[in-house]
Design a protein around this motif. Structure first.
Motif, PDB file in Angstrom:
ATOM      1  N   ALA A  97       0.840  -1.194   0.000  1.00 58.16           N
ATOM      2  CA  ALA A  97       0.000   0.000   0.000  1.00 58.16           C
ATOM      3  C   ALA A  97       0.877   1.247   0.000  1.00 58.16           C
ATOM      4  N   GLU A  98       1.981   1.163   0.732  1.00 54.99           N
ATOM      5  CA  GLU A  98       2.936   2.284   0.779  1.00 54.99           C
ATOM      6  C   GLU A  98       3.466   2.572  -0.629  1.00 54.99           C
ATOM      7  N   ILE A  99       3.880   1.515  -1.328  1.00 57.63           N
ATOM      8  CA  ILE A  99       4.356   1.703  -2.706  1.00 57.63           C
ATOM      9  C   ILE A  99       3.227   2.303  -3.547  1.00 57.63           C
ATOM     10  N   GLY A 100       2.003   1.812  -3.316  1.00 56.43           N
ATOM     11  CA  GLY A 100       0.853   2.308  -4.071  1.00 56.43           C
ATOM     12  C   GLY A 100       0.644   3.793  -3.885  1.00 56.43           C
ATOM     13  N   VAL A 101       0.733   4.264  -2.647  1.00 59.45           N
ATOM     14  CA  VAL A 101       0.463   5.677  -2.394  1.00 59.45           C
ATOM     15  C   VAL A 101       1.587   6.553  -2.960  1.00 59.45           C
ATOM     16  N   VAL A 134     -14.427  10.326   6.112  1.00 61.35           N
ATOM     17  CA  VAL A 134     -13.707  10.720   4.901  1.00 61.35           C
ATOM     18  C   VAL A 134     -14.317  10.053   3.671  1.00 61.35           C
ATOM     19  N   ILE A 135     -14.591   8.764   3.812  1.00 61.83           N
ATOM     20  CA  ILE A 135     -15.159   8.026   2.676  1.00 61.83           C
ATOM     21  C   ILE A 135     -16.520   8.610   2.303  1.00 61.83           C
ATOM     22  N   LEU A 136     -17.317   8.919   3.313  1.00 56.81           N
ATOM     23  CA  LEU A 136     -18.635   9.503   3.069  1.00 56.81           C
ATOM     24  C   LEU A 136     -18.500  10.831   2.329  1.00 56.81           C
ATOM     25  N   LEU A 137     -17.552  11.647   2.764  1.00 56.77           N
ATOM     26  CA  LEU A 137     -17.347  12.946   2.121  1.00 56.77           C
ATOM     27  C   LEU A 137     -16.973  12.774   0.648  1.00 56.77           C
ATOM     28  N   ILE A 138     -16.092  11.801   0.388  1.00 54.20           N
ATOM     29  CA  ILE A 138     -15.672  11.574  -0.998  1.00 54.20           C
ATOM     30  C   ILE A 138     -16.859  11.166  -1.857  1.00 54.20           C
ATOM     31  N   ILE A 139     -17.651  10.235  -1.323  1.00 49.92           N
ATOM     32  CA  ILE A 139     -18.782   9.745  -2.108  1.00 49.92           C
ATOM     33  C   ILE A 139     -19.784  10.879  -2.366  1.00 49.92           C
ATOM     34  N   ARG A 157     -13.746  15.981  -3.155  1.00 51.51           N
ATOM     35  CA  ARG A 157     -12.602  15.392  -2.455  1.00 51.51           C
ATOM     36  C   ARG A 157     -12.363  14.005  -3.035  1.00 51.51           C
ATOM     37  N   GLY A 158     -11.109  13.572  -2.977  1.00 51.42           N
ATOM     38  CA  GLY A 158     -10.810  12.266  -3.552  1.00 51.42           C
ATOM     39  C   GLY A 158      -9.632  11.600  -2.885  1.00 51.42           C
ATOM     40  N   GLU A 159      -8.767  11.004  -3.716  1.00 50.91           N
ATOM     41  CA  GLU A 159      -7.632  10.234  -3.203  1.00 50.91           C
ATOM     42  C   GLU A 159      -6.819  10.996  -2.163  1.00 50.91           C
ATOM     43  N   VAL A 160      -6.548  12.281  -2.452  1.00 53.11           N
ATOM     44  CA  VAL A 160      -5.624  12.996  -1.572  1.00 53.11           C
ATOM     45  C   VAL A 160      -6.166  13.066  -0.138  1.00 53.11           C
ATOM     46  N   ALA A 161      -7.494  13.277  -0.004  1.00 50.30           N
ATOM     47  CA  ALA A 161      -8.081  13.308   1.341  1.00 50.30           C
ATOM     48  C   ALA A 161      -7.838  11.977   2.059  1.00 50.30           C
ATOM     49  N   LEU A 162      -7.972  10.887   1.300  1.00 54.43           N
ATOM     50  CA  LEU A 162      -7.740   9.560   1.877  1.00 54.43           C
ATOM     51  C   LEU A 162      -6.293   9.380   2.279  1.00 54.43           C
ATOM     52  N   ILE A 163      -5.420   9.849   1.385  1.00 50.29           N
ATOM     53  CA  ILE A 163      -3.992   9.687   1.633  1.00 50.29           C
ATOM     54  C   ILE A 163      -3.610  10.476   2.887  1.00 50.29           C
ATOM     55  N   VAL A 164      -4.152  11.705   2.992  1.00 53.21           N
ATOM     56  CA  VAL A 164      -3.880  12.519   4.171  1.00 53.21           C
ATOM     57  C   VAL A 164      -4.393  11.803   5.426  1.00 53.21           C
TER      58      VAL A 164
END
Lengths: 396, 396
Positions: B60-64, B366-371, B341-348
């Motif tokens: 996951a680290e490599i993924g991010v 966070v997931i709810l906000l993205i959706i 909001r998207g990936e970056v919010a999750l990454i943060v």
């Protein structure tokens, strides 16, 4: 291992692998040889910048599955059918001569042992490593010489591919013997059961993929589900049938190799492979090879191993080709074309390490064989084709 | 973890992520939301088919890192310069309004605390998650409406990108405070030192890459060395400057973003990301979110978080745009365009989890906000553009 440290190690592995890979290519040696040497240098043998770890082992595992899946994908079944009979016979002798010679070589060095003993299996494993021809270098040479499309070229190529398949079956059976509950009949039955299942399941999976591929050509879903299938089949092969996991990945590739988008899948896998997983896999072989454990016996053994590896293919395949009606110099071309070794030999050796049938020190011998054969084959083939009388040029 | 079991887990993760990703897309939700839900379902929350492990954490680290490197690569510096001043001002209010509102929201729920206390940092972290706009959904919507090239579209896009940069700096500073030896001046100095080094080193690296890229366009070496540099810079940022590793990866991307082959690198990274690393990263967020730890407070908090997250962007950016001279309905478009909001919010959020500044349960919010934001933004933008008087259509 700290996740942060993973980033450091990967940066080192990728740069070192690429640098030494390119260096190897400049020296006309195959790139993989350079990547392995990179692993040797950055590993415990020398600079100790990267240590073998569970994480890297897992990444290498994914790398080898992707490599074998790609190898399966590149199989051309219709080409195989065309040159079928002759190529199959050549491939069979091309597998069994080195298998026998390699086994005898090990026994000559370390003593003859009865069937079923530890030493016997180790000996057979040395033979197994010698079985698989690496078709890629031969193909490249034949293409450069403009001889790939002739009957001779096609025969060599088909034989090299069939040889891979037989080699993998041999590996499967040999590794099967080593399992705790090994009995000859059981191993053979389970192996047969796996291939039977693979054929039945393979036809169904192929039809589903083909239908989907026609409906949505060039969709990302095809490579994604393809690699997931390769992972799943590898797991099932090893877990439930005692068949080597790489066999599962190879079979997954063969199942999809006739798909219209098989090249598209291959491309995507290739990109995944060359950026991260490939360098990690080949470097980790170098990491595991500790040159400090080498002794004179192993060095002598390595030289003998290279000689036996090359000659057993040339003689085995060449003589068979001669018997099948090829003229002397053409039979020799077949023999030389079949003697290259590459990734598959390494992969087999690595499986042996994991199954405790091979000491890490023997990697030296395998790496040496790959380097020597990859340099020698193009030179010999070029020389042999140059000797052809002009009127025969372009023919088989 | 057994290396064989890795194959099983990867097969499950890839298939589940792809399936739920597609399902999400069918429901007009972003694909990443589906992938996270896939992680929830296969993880300890429900079916328990895959467990969080060190190996998956490493993957996951490599993924991010790959995701952030790609985000950096997609930055268009010359576009940024064009709409520069206005976009920067909008971006700044677009970062600081949500940062402030998010902090206050947390304190309203869990009590106000003095600067420097644990709760204070947790509150600030909730604000930090709200800072980064995800430009991708807005861009896609504007493109579909044919409004991407207008001045308004360019301003929104530039503001969203600058907003990312500022958001990452905020994250860097906030995370820096949490380190054991944190003192405000030290953190700010180290952060400044990193960016100074990044600029100097960046110019040199860029020149070298540019020279090599012109000499050998479209060579594999560029993406390979590029990703190695991203790994190295992430490691150095975190290890020696206390800057978040993803900041290093992002900077590595920005360094190469003006390269002629930057799109070629992006493509290769993208393929690496969507086949294995991306699904593993997003699924592992789901794996870490144990819904069994949810309680009513967190559910109420999540709803408030979504409302604050959306409104603070609309009001913050919208009002600023109005002040900068945009008409009312156009200012509203800017506000709505900035609220996704998207990936970056999750990454943060994930960084917060790692730095022990966020409980896993808050991922739900966070997931709810993205959706919600990803579904709402296209609908609102479409409605706002539809209301435009016909003579204005096509203009800013």
């Amino acid at each position: 291992m700290d996740t942060l440290d993973i980033l450091r190690q990967l940066a080192i592995i990728i740069v070192a692998a690429k640098f030494f890979g390119l260096l190897a290519r400049k020296c006309k040696a195959p790139q993989v040889a350079g990547e392995i040497i990179a692993g040797l240098l950055i590993g415990p043998s020398l600079f100790n910048l990267v240590e073998p770890s569970d994480f890297l082992a897992g990444m290498a595992e994914i790398g080898v599955i992707i490599l074998m899946f790609t190898a399966g994908l590149e199989t051309n079944i219709s080409d195989l059918k065309k040159t079928g009979v002759k190529a199959t016979i050549i491939a069979c002798t091309g597998v069994f001569t080195p298998l026998l010679c390699g086994t005898l070589l090990y026994m000559a060095f370390y003593g003859f042992s009865a069937i079923g003993t530890e030493t016997f299996y180790r000996a057979i494993f040395i033979g197994t490593i010698l079985t698989a021809t690496s078709v890629s270098i031969t193909v490249q040479t034949l293409r450069e010489l403009g001889k790939l499309q002739g009957e001779l070229g096609q025969t060599i190529m088909s034989a090299a591919i069939i040889d891979d398949v037989i080699g993998i079956i041999v590996l499967t059976v040999v590794i099967g013997f080593k399992k705790p509950d090994a009995d000859v009949t059981g191993v053979l039955l389970r192996t047969l059961a796996f291939f039977a299942l693979a054929i039945v399941l393979g036809i169904i999976i192929y039809k589903v993929f083909k239908w989907y591929d026609n409906k949505h050509p060039h969709t990302r879903r095809i490579p994604i589900i393809g690699i997931a299938m390769a992972f799943a089949l590898s797991y099932v092969a090893d877990k439930y049938f005692g068949v080597a996991d790489i066999t599962g990945a190879y079979v997954a590739g063969v199942i999809l190799c006739s798909l219209q988008d098989s090249e598209y899948i291959t491309q995507k896998m290739d990109i995944n492979s060359y950026i991260i997983f490939g360098p990690v896999f080949f470097c980790s072989i170098g990491l595991q090879t500790n040159v400090r454990t080498l002794d004179m016996t192993i060095l002598w053994f390595s030289l003998a191993f290279v000689a036996v590896g090359l000659l057993s293919k040339v003689v085995g395949c060449g003589l068979t080709a001669r018997v099948l009606g090829y003229k002397g110099h053409n039979a020799l071309k077949v023999g030389c074309g079949m003697m290259t070794r590459g990734e598959v030999a390494l992969i087999v050796a690595q499986r042996g390490l994991k199954a405790d049938m091979l000491e890490p020190a023997y990697f030296t011998a395998v790496i040496l064989l790959i380097i020597v054969s990859s340099i020698l084959t193009p030179l010999l083939l070029k020389a042999l084709y140059a000797k052809d009388p002009p009127e025969e040029a372009g023919q088989a």
